[in-house]
Each structure stands twice: as structure tokens, then as C-alpha cells.
Design a protein around this motif. Structure first.
Motif, PDB file in Angstrom:
ATOM      1  N   SER A 134     -37.428  62.075 -38.834  1.00 23.25           N
ATOM      2  CA  SER A 134     -36.201  61.757 -39.558  1.00 23.25           C
ATOM      3  C   SER A 134     -35.067  61.673 -38.548  1.00 23.25           C
ATOM      4  CB  SER A 134     -35.879  62.838 -40.602  1.00 23.25           C
ATOM      5  OG  SER A 134     -35.354  64.003 -39.971  1.00 23.25           O
ATOM      6  N   ILE A 135     -33.915  61.215 -39.009  1.00 25.72           N
ATOM      7  CA  ILE A 135     -32.759  61.089 -38.129  1.00 25.72           C
ATOM      8  C   ILE A 135     -32.263  62.452 -37.655  1.00 25.72           C
ATOM      9  CG2 ILE A 135     -31.075  61.114 -40.006  1.00 25.72           C
ATOM     10  CD1 ILE A 135     -29.487  59.000 -38.489  1.00 25.72           C
ATOM     11  N   LEU A 136     -32.637  63.513 -38.382  1.00 22.99           N
ATOM     12  CA  LEU A 136     -32.150  64.854 -38.063  1.00 22.99           C
ATOM     13  C   LEU A 136     -33.194  65.724 -37.358  1.00 22.99           C
ATOM     14  CD1 LEU A 136     -30.200  65.703 -41.368  1.00 22.99           C
ATOM     15  CD2 LEU A 136     -29.258  64.936 -39.180  1.00 22.99           C
ATOM     16  N   GLU A 137     -34.403  65.190 -37.133  1.00 20.71           N
ATOM     17  CA  GLU A 137     -35.458  66.062 -36.608  1.00 20.71           C
ATOM     18  C   GLU A 137     -35.061  66.732 -35.305  1.00 20.71           C
ATOM     19  OE1 GLU A 137     -40.094  66.107 -35.024  1.00 20.71           O
ATOM     20  OE2 GLU A 137     -39.214  64.213 -35.692  1.00 20.71           O
ATOM     21  N   TRP A 138     -34.512  65.976 -34.352  1.00 20.99           N
ATOM     22  CA  TRP A 138     -34.204  66.558 -33.045  1.00 20.99           C
ATOM     23  C   TRP A 138     -33.020  67.512 -33.116  1.00 20.99           C
ATOM     24  CZ3 TRP A 138     -35.053  62.992 -28.213  1.00 20.99           C
ATOM     25  CH2 TRP A 138     -35.546  63.777 -27.159  1.00 20.99           C
ATOM     26  N   ARG A 139     -32.263  67.497 -34.213  1.00 19.67           N
ATOM     27  CA  ARG A 139     -31.148  68.424 -34.365  1.00 19.67           C
ATOM     28  C   ARG A 139     -31.556  69.678 -35.135  1.00 19.67           C
ATOM     29  NH1 ARG A 139     -30.332  63.364 -32.407  1.00 19.67           N
ATOM     30  NH2 ARG A 139     -30.349  64.513 -30.442  1.00 19.67           N
ATOM     31  N   ARG A 140     -32.345  69.504 -36.206  1.00 21.31           N
ATOM     32  CA  ARG A 140     -32.646  70.644 -37.082  1.00 21.31           C
ATOM     33  C   ARG A 140     -33.970  71.312 -36.755  1.00 21.31           C
ATOM     34  NH1 ARG A 140     -31.573  68.715 -43.166  1.00 21.31           N
ATOM     35  NH2 ARG A 140     -32.139  70.898 -43.494  1.00 21.31           N
ATOM     36  N   SER A 141     -34.960  70.544 -36.347  1.00 25.66           N
ATOM     37  CA  SER A 141     -36.286  71.099 -36.016  1.00 25.66           C
ATOM     38  C   SER A 141     -36.745  70.476 -34.701  1.00 25.66           C
ATOM     39  CB  SER A 141     -37.292  70.793 -37.130  1.00 25.66           C
ATOM     40  OG  SER A 141     -36.853  71.303 -38.365  1.00 25.66           O
ATOM     41  N   PRO A 142     -36.159  70.906 -33.577  1.00 26.46           N
ATOM     42  CA  PRO A 142     -36.342  70.171 -32.320  1.00 26.46           C
ATOM     43  C   PRO A 142     -37.618  70.471 -31.557  1.00 26.46           C
ATOM     44  CG  PRO A 142     -34.876  72.027 -31.969  1.00 26.46           C
ATOM     45  CD  PRO A 142     -35.199  72.012 -33.443  1.00 26.46           C
ATOM     46  N   GLU A 143     -38.441  71.400 -32.035  1.00 27.01           N
ATOM     47  CA  GLU A 143     -39.537  71.893 -31.210  1.00 27.01           C
ATOM     48  C   GLU A 143     -40.476  70.775 -30.750  1.00 27.01           C
ATOM     49  OE1 GLU A 143     -38.739  73.089 -34.202  1.00 27.01           O
ATOM     50  OE2 GLU A 143     -37.787  75.003 -33.673  1.00 27.01           O
ATOM     51  N   ARG A 144     -40.892  69.898 -31.678  1.00 28.67           N
ATOM     52  CA  ARG A 144     -41.851  68.852 -31.319  1.00 28.67           C
ATOM     53  C   ARG A 144     -41.267  67.893 -30.285  1.00 28.67           C
ATOM     54  NH1 ARG A 144     -43.604  63.424 -33.010  1.00 28.67           N
ATOM     55  NH2 ARG A 144     -41.686  63.216 -34.236  1.00 28.67           N
ATOM     56  N   LEU A 145     -40.072  67.367 -30.537  1.00 24.34           N
ATOM     57  CA  LEU A 145     -39.490  66.386 -29.635  1.00 24.34           C
ATOM     58  C   LEU A 145     -39.031  67.036 -28.334  1.00 24.34           C
ATOM     59  CD1 LEU A 145     -37.541  64.157 -32.185  1.00 24.34           C
ATOM     60  CD2 LEU A 145     -39.712  63.669 -31.041  1.00 24.34           C
ATOM     61  N   ASP A 146     -38.599  68.301 -28.393  1.00 23.15           N
ATOM     62  CA  ASP A 146     -38.281  69.007 -27.149  1.00 23.15           C
ATOM     63  C   ASP A 146     -39.507  69.067 -26.241  1.00 23.15           C
ATOM     64  OD1 ASP A 146     -35.647  69.453 -27.793  1.00 23.15           O
ATOM     65  OD2 ASP A 146     -35.843  71.623 -28.063  1.00 23.15           O
ATOM     66  N   GLN A 147     -40.667  69.388 -26.815  1.00 26.40           N
ATOM     67  CA  GLN A 147     -41.880  69.479 -26.004  1.00 26.40           C
ATOM     68  C   GLN A 147     -42.277  68.125 -25.460  1.00 26.40           C
ATOM     69  OE1 GLN A 147     -43.510  72.506 -25.213  1.00 26.40           O
ATOM     70  NE2 GLN A 147     -44.273  71.055 -23.673  1.00 26.40           N
ATOM     71  N   VAL A 148     -42.104  67.064 -26.267  1.00 25.36           N
ATOM     72  CA  VAL A 148     -42.383  65.712 -25.780  1.00 25.36           C
ATOM     73  C   VAL A 148     -41.481  65.392 -24.589  1.00 25.36           C
ATOM     74  CG1 VAL A 148     -42.201  63.263 -26.370  1.00 25.36           C
ATOM     75  CG2 VAL A 148     -43.255  64.851 -27.986  1.00 25.36           C
ATOM     76  N   ALA A 149     -40.198  65.771 -24.695  1.00 23.21           N
ATOM     77  CA  ALA A 149     -39.257  65.497 -23.606  1.00 23.21           C
ATOM     78  C   ALA A 149     -39.594  66.305 -22.360  1.00 23.21           C
ATOM     79  CB  ALA A 149     -37.833  65.797 -24.062  1.00 23.21           C
ATOM     80  N   VAL A 150     -39.965  67.574 -22.534  1.00 23.08           N
ATOM     81  CA  VAL A 150     -40.358  68.411 -21.393  1.00 23.08           C
ATOM     82  C   VAL A 150     -41.568  67.802 -20.689  1.00 23.08           C
ATOM     83  CG1 VAL A 150     -41.380  70.625 -20.756  1.00 23.08           C
ATOM     84  CG2 VAL A 150     -39.389  70.567 -22.268  1.00 23.08           C
ATOM     85  N   ASP A 151     -42.586  67.437 -21.461  1.00 22.12           N
ATOM     86  CA  ASP A 151     -43.799  66.869 -20.860  1.00 22.12           C
ATOM     87  C   ASP A 151     -43.477  65.568 -20.129  1.00 22.12           C
ATOM     88  OD1 ASP A 151     -45.191  68.978 -21.936  1.00 22.12           O
ATOM     89  OD2 ASP A 151     -45.979  67.846 -23.647  1.00 22.12           O
ATOM     90  N   PHE A 152     -42.626  64.745 -20.718  1.00 23.49           N
ATOM     91  CA  PHE A 152     -42.305  63.468 -20.083  1.00 23.49           C
ATOM     92  C   PHE A 152     -41.542  63.673 -18.776  1.00 23.49           C
ATOM     93  CE2 PHE A 152     -39.107  60.223 -19.268  1.00 23.49           C
ATOM     94  CZ  PHE A 152     -39.923  59.136 -19.019  1.00 23.49           C
ATOM     95  N   CYS A 153     -40.482  64.486 -18.815  1.00 27.14           N
ATOM     96  CA  CYS A 153     -39.660  64.679 -17.606  1.00 27.14           C
ATOM     97  C   CYS A 153     -40.466  65.340 -16.496  1.00 27.14           C
ATOM     98  CB  CYS A 153     -38.423  65.504 -17.943  1.00 27.14           C
ATOM     99  SG  CYS A 153     -37.246  64.668 -19.030  1.00 27.14           S
ATOM    100  N   ALA A 154     -41.241  66.352 -16.847  1.00 25.19           N
ATOM    101  CA  ALA A 154     -42.065  67.007 -15.827  1.00 25.19           C
ATOM    102  C   ALA A 154     -43.091  66.030 -15.268  1.00 25.19           C
ATOM    103  CB  ALA A 154     -42.753  68.228 -16.425  1.00 25.19           C
ATOM    104  N   GLY A 155     -43.670  65.199 -16.130  1.00 24.72           N
ATOM    105  CA  GLY A 155     -44.649  64.220 -15.667  1.00 24.72           C
ATOM    106  C   GLY A 155     -44.035  63.167 -14.765  1.00 24.72           C
TER     107      GLY A 155
END
Length: 284
Positions: free
Chosen positions: A251-272
């Protein structure tokens, strides 16, 4: 995990003016990540993600682009364009002594990140793009920001009154995203009009041909049912770029209200992106 946080500033000079830009550093090391905010929003919007990335060993910097947050806000429309903002990101990297960084952002920040990759490809290790604003967003952007431009230009007392009302509210007493909303309303009418004017009549993003020539690893996050940032733009961008991956937010609010999934995607991408030793060539 606690990470160090430091506020810094640097200055840009051009044609007799000297503008101050402010940033925050999270963590340390040589694996740099630069995060850029949305239009008229402060860099603090990326504080939760910056802390999450830094906790995993990345050196994160959030920047207030000119006209935003705690950076200077000149009232000259010629000071504002995606190209000018991209030059500010490169100047930040020079100031920090960072040869390369994963560069990313939301909305305006995504477009500025694309511009950095198109014009200074050797400085970009990867791209983390949320809600890019491309062809499918044109009409919605005009509807959203056209009235704001007219109001700031011809009824400035409305914008300035909002500033006087919102400034005294202690940010520590309201929820985080409510504080970001208050910070976004903390505007001067002349600067708002200049920012919107400059972006309306300047280059919005690299052309499709330039985007197809960007070969760095790229993560594109799109939102469903977001008229100003259509998921179609994000998906199209991911298809255009040869090393891009598209991730659809729930949803448009996922990264603001429930960020765990997208935060992990971002961590994996940046580290990779930093683990990769592949050399990327300049665009043809």
C-alpha cells in the motif's frame, strides 16, 4: 542497535550567492548511502530507514536539498531544478570524501537520484528509488502542485500563516509522521513558489534513452493506487533499466506504518550493491 548520528553542513557558491545545505550522517565506514526526501519534505522523513541501514553497517547520509528542511531557501526559481539538486548531491559526496554511494530517495528524491546516475555515473554504486515521477504522473502532478504554486504566489498569507501555526508545536510530543507533516507545512510562501516554479518548468527526469543507459544495480519501489506516483511509472522504469528490480509495496503507507519488509529489502539491496566488485562503465 544504536548508531552514531551527526549533523553537518556545507556551502555552495554560484554567481555571487552562497547557499548552506544541512545533512545528517548515520553510522560510519566506506559503504555510503545517500537518501533524498520528497518535494517540500524534510530529510528527517528518512530517519527510520537511515537508522536501519546504519545498524547493518552502512554509512548513511540524509540531505536537505536547497529550499527544503534546514537548508537555505532562496526565493529564486532559477535555483531549483532536478539538475541543480543532482549537482548538490555530487557536491555532498565531494564534501564527505565519498568516491561513490548508493543514491536513493522518494518521489523528487528518486528523480534526483536518477539524474545523478545519468550525469555522474562514476559516483553511483546503486540506485534505491521509491515512487519516481515520470510520464504517467504528469497530469496528477499538475493537479497537485499547480494550485500550490498559485496559492503561494498570489495568496502568500495562507502559506505563511500555516508556518506560524505549525512552528511552535513541539515535534517530540507528536507521532513521528505527524511531526514530518508539521515540518512539511513549515514553509515560506516565496520559497515554495520558487521551488514549484523551478521544478515545473525545468527538466523533471532523465530521458528514456538516458535511463536505459544507466547500468548500476537499481531497486524500484512502486505503490498501488497512488495517482501522483503511479506504480506504472515505477514498473516502466524497472523495465527500461538493464540492472533494475521492481518491488511492489502492499500500500502507499506500507513503508511508513509497517516498514519491516521494505526496510529489509533496502538493507539487502544496499549491502549487495557494495559487495559487488563488478565495474560499471560510463553510459554510451
Amino acid at each position: 542497535m544504536l548508531v552514531s548520528e551527526r549533523i553537518g553542513q556545507f556551502f555552495l557558491g554560484s554567481e555571487g550567492s552562497r547557499d548552506r545545505l544541512e545533512y545528517t550522517e548515520y553510522g560510519g565506514g566506506d559503504s555510503w548511502v545517500v537518501l533524498l526526501h520528497g518535494q517540500l519534505m524534510p530529510r528527517r522523513m528518512h530517519q527510520p530507514l537511515a537508522r536501519r541501514l546504519a545498524a547493518d553497517g552502512l554509512h548513511v547520509v540524509t540531505l536537505d536539498l536547497l529550499g527544503h528542511g534546514r537548508s537555505d531557501r532562496p526565493a529564486d526559481p532559477q535555483a531549483y531544478s532536478v539538475s541543480a539538486f543532482a549537482a548538490q548531491v555530487v557536491a555532498l559526496l565531494d564534501h564527505l570524501g565519498a568516491a561513490q554511494a548508493v543514491v536513493g530517495g522518494t518521489s523528487l528524491g528518486a528523480n534526483v537520484s536518477l539524474e545523478v546516475a545519468a550525469t555522474e555515473p562514476e559516483r553511483v554504486r546503486g540506485l534505491l528509488l521509491e515512487m519516481p515521477v515520470l510520464d504517467n504522473a504528469l497530469e496528477a502532478a499538475i493537479v497537485a502542485f499547480g494550485p500550490l504554486l498559485m496559492t503561494a504566489r498570489f495568496a502568500p498569507f495562507t502559506v505563511n500563516t500555516l508556518r506560524r501555526l505549525t512552528r511552535p508545536v513541539p515535534r517530540g510530543l507528536v507521532p513521528f509522521w505527524a511531526g514530518i507533516g508539521l515540518d512539511t507545512l513549515d514553509q515560506r510562501a516565496d520559497a515554495v513558489a520558487a521551488v514549484v516554479h523551478g521544478l515545473f518548468f525545468g527538466r523533471v527526469a532523465p530521458s528514456a534513452a538516458e535511463r536505459r543507459a544507466i547500468t548500476v544495480p537499481t531497486l524500484v519501489v512502486g505503490h498501488p493506487r497512488d495517482p501522483v506516483h503511479p506504480a506504472a511509472d515505477a514498473a516502466l522504469l524497472a523495465e527500461e533499466m538493464p540492472a533494475a528490480e521492481f518491488v511492489r509495496a502492499r500500500s502507499i503507507l506500507e513503508w511508513r506504518r509497517s516498514p519491516e519488509r521494505l526496510d529489509q529489502v533496502a538493507v539487502d539491496f544496499c549491502a549487495g550493491a557494495w559487495r559487488s566488485s563488478t565495474r560499471r562503465s560510463r553510459r554510451a
